[in-house]
Design a protein around this motif. Structure first.
Motif, PDB file in Angstrom:
ATOM      1  N   GLU A 133     -24.587  39.261  30.802  1.00  0.00           N
ATOM      2  CA  GLU A 133     -23.467  39.902  30.112  1.00  0.00           C
ATOM      3  C   GLU A 133     -22.189  39.798  30.947  1.00  0.00           C
ATOM      4  OE1 GLU A 133     -22.256  44.328  28.326  1.00  0.00           O
ATOM      5  OE2 GLU A 133     -24.198  44.013  29.317  1.00  0.00           O
ATOM      6  N   LEU A 153     -23.877  41.649  22.274  1.00  0.00           N
ATOM      7  CA  LEU A 153     -23.350  41.592  23.630  1.00  0.00           C
ATOM      8  C   LEU A 153     -22.638  40.261  23.827  1.00  0.00           C
ATOM      9  CD1 LEU A 153     -26.405  42.969  25.675  1.00  0.00           C
ATOM     10  CD2 LEU A 153     -24.322  44.208  25.062  1.00  0.00           C
ATOM     11  N   PHE A 155     -21.684  37.281  26.561  1.00  0.00           N
ATOM     12  CA  PHE A 155     -22.174  36.764  27.838  1.00  0.00           C
ATOM     13  C   PHE A 155     -21.133  35.931  28.558  1.00  0.00           C
ATOM     14  CE2 PHE A 155     -23.652  33.639  24.639  1.00  0.00           C
ATOM     15  CZ  PHE A 155     -23.148  32.453  25.160  1.00  0.00           C
ATOM     16  N   ASN A 196     -20.235  32.137  22.533  1.00  0.00           N
ATOM     17  CA  ASN A 196     -20.607  33.489  22.129  1.00  0.00           C
ATOM     18  C   ASN A 196     -20.559  33.662  20.616  1.00  0.00           C
ATOM     19  OD1 ASN A 196     -21.056  35.874  24.224  1.00  0.00           O
ATOM     20  ND2 ASN A 196     -19.772  34.322  25.214  1.00  0.00           N
ATOM     21  N   PRO A 205     -30.387  38.576  27.295  1.00  0.00           N
ATOM     22  CA  PRO A 205     -29.671  39.092  28.469  1.00  0.00           C
ATOM     23  C   PRO A 205     -30.567  39.025  29.717  1.00  0.00           C
ATOM     24  CG  PRO A 205     -29.475  40.596  26.598  1.00  0.00           C
ATOM     25  CD  PRO A 205     -30.549  39.605  26.250  1.00  0.00           C
TER      26      PRO A 205
END
Length: 298
Positions: A133, A153, A155, A196, A205
């Motif tokens: 992340e 999330l 990254f 992303n 993750p």
């Protein structure tokens, strides 16, 4: 006799950043165990002499070179501190052998401090990609900007563990490149944003120690891991503008860059190019030693 595991590593660079690739590879060579590391170097304008110098610095690594010219990826504009060569990571499925099952991709503004084998063996749990992340980007704002589902999330693309079979099947690397070509200037963080977008909610993750970014330093308690083996992250990523080869750098692990650089043919070149005095090197070393004394574990 049991054959050593082979790690397939991908890096990209142009001639200007080539000395920093040598430093990254030297840190990998120094930190690795019995495993074999095969480096797939995708290159923009790196000549035979420069490539020979890189190879001479890391005799224990196997470097395969892929020279790219005239590809649409190289027509994309450089952004911030990002070289146009960074876009070449998006053509991995085009240039790498089809029989490679997975790769580790690393940006060249990184230092590795231990074996990459545990990262290499990570179970991706059916996801096409594993990453860390990025604590500097608000995923809710990113999702709103690109019309994505809010839950997710964001990254950092400096380290990617990629299932290459999945990359060939669903084409997420090519899709990200096509998004950039069709919409130049739309993405604040260039190919990282594009990756992303196409992998939203479809990546695994990983522990922050595998891509320890500058932003992590600002929130050390939040990003500590349970790993008791070292007081130094496994992969240090010198994100943002200041790099360890710059005189104004303050990063507590900047010394590790210089420690490995001195064992390459590029030490004097980088020192002279960026006006790094011996006194400044001494400060890098002292800050690093004081950081270790603090006994923060990663």
């Amino acid at each position: 006799m049991i054959q050593a595991e082979t790690i397939e590593l991908v890096c990209v660079t142009d001639a200007n950043y080539a000395p920093h690739l040598a430093v990254l590879l030297k840190s990998i060579e120094t930190s690795k165990g019995a495993e074999h590391v095969r480096v797939h170097a995708i290159l923009d304008g790196v000549d035979a002499t420069l490539l020979s110098q890189i190879r001479s610095a890391v005799p224990k690594l196997d470097i395969l070179d892929y020279h790219v010219a005239g590809h649409p990826a190289l027509d994309l504009p450089p952004l911030l501190q990002i070289s146009r060569a960074t876009y070449l990571r998006l053509i991995m499925t085009e240039v790498l052998p089809d029989d490679i099952a997975r790769i580790i991709y690393l940006d060249i503004d990184m230092i590795v401090t231990r074996s990459l084998l545990p990262l290499w063996k990570t179970d991706l749990k059916g996801r096409p990609c594993g990453a860390v992340e990025d604590p500097g980007v608000d995923p809710a704002i990113f999702a709103q900007t690109y019309g994505l589902k809010r839950e997710g999330l964001y990254f950092n693309a400096g380290m990617l563990l990629i299932d290459m079979k999945a990359a060939h099947q669903n084409g997420f690397l090519t899709q990200a490149l096509n998004q950039l070509i069709a919409n130049p200037g739309q993405y604040e963080f260039a190919d990282q944003d594009a990756l992303n977008e196409v992998l939203w909610q479809d990546w695994l993750p990983l522990d922050p120690k595998w891509n320890y970014q500058r932003e992590h330093l600002y929130k050390p308690k939040r990003y500590l891991t349970a790993d008791p083996k070292s007081r130094v992250p496994a992969v240090i990523h010198f994100t943002e503008w200041e790099k360890p080869w710059k005189s104004k750098e303050w990063h507590p692990y900047a010394w590790l860059y210089w420690h490995h650089l001195k064992n390459t043919p590029f030490f004097s070149i980088v020192r002279q190019r960026d006006s790094i005095s011996l006194a400044r090197l001494a400060k890098f070393w002292l800050k690093y030693r004081l950081t270790l004394i603090r006994k923060i574990r990663f």
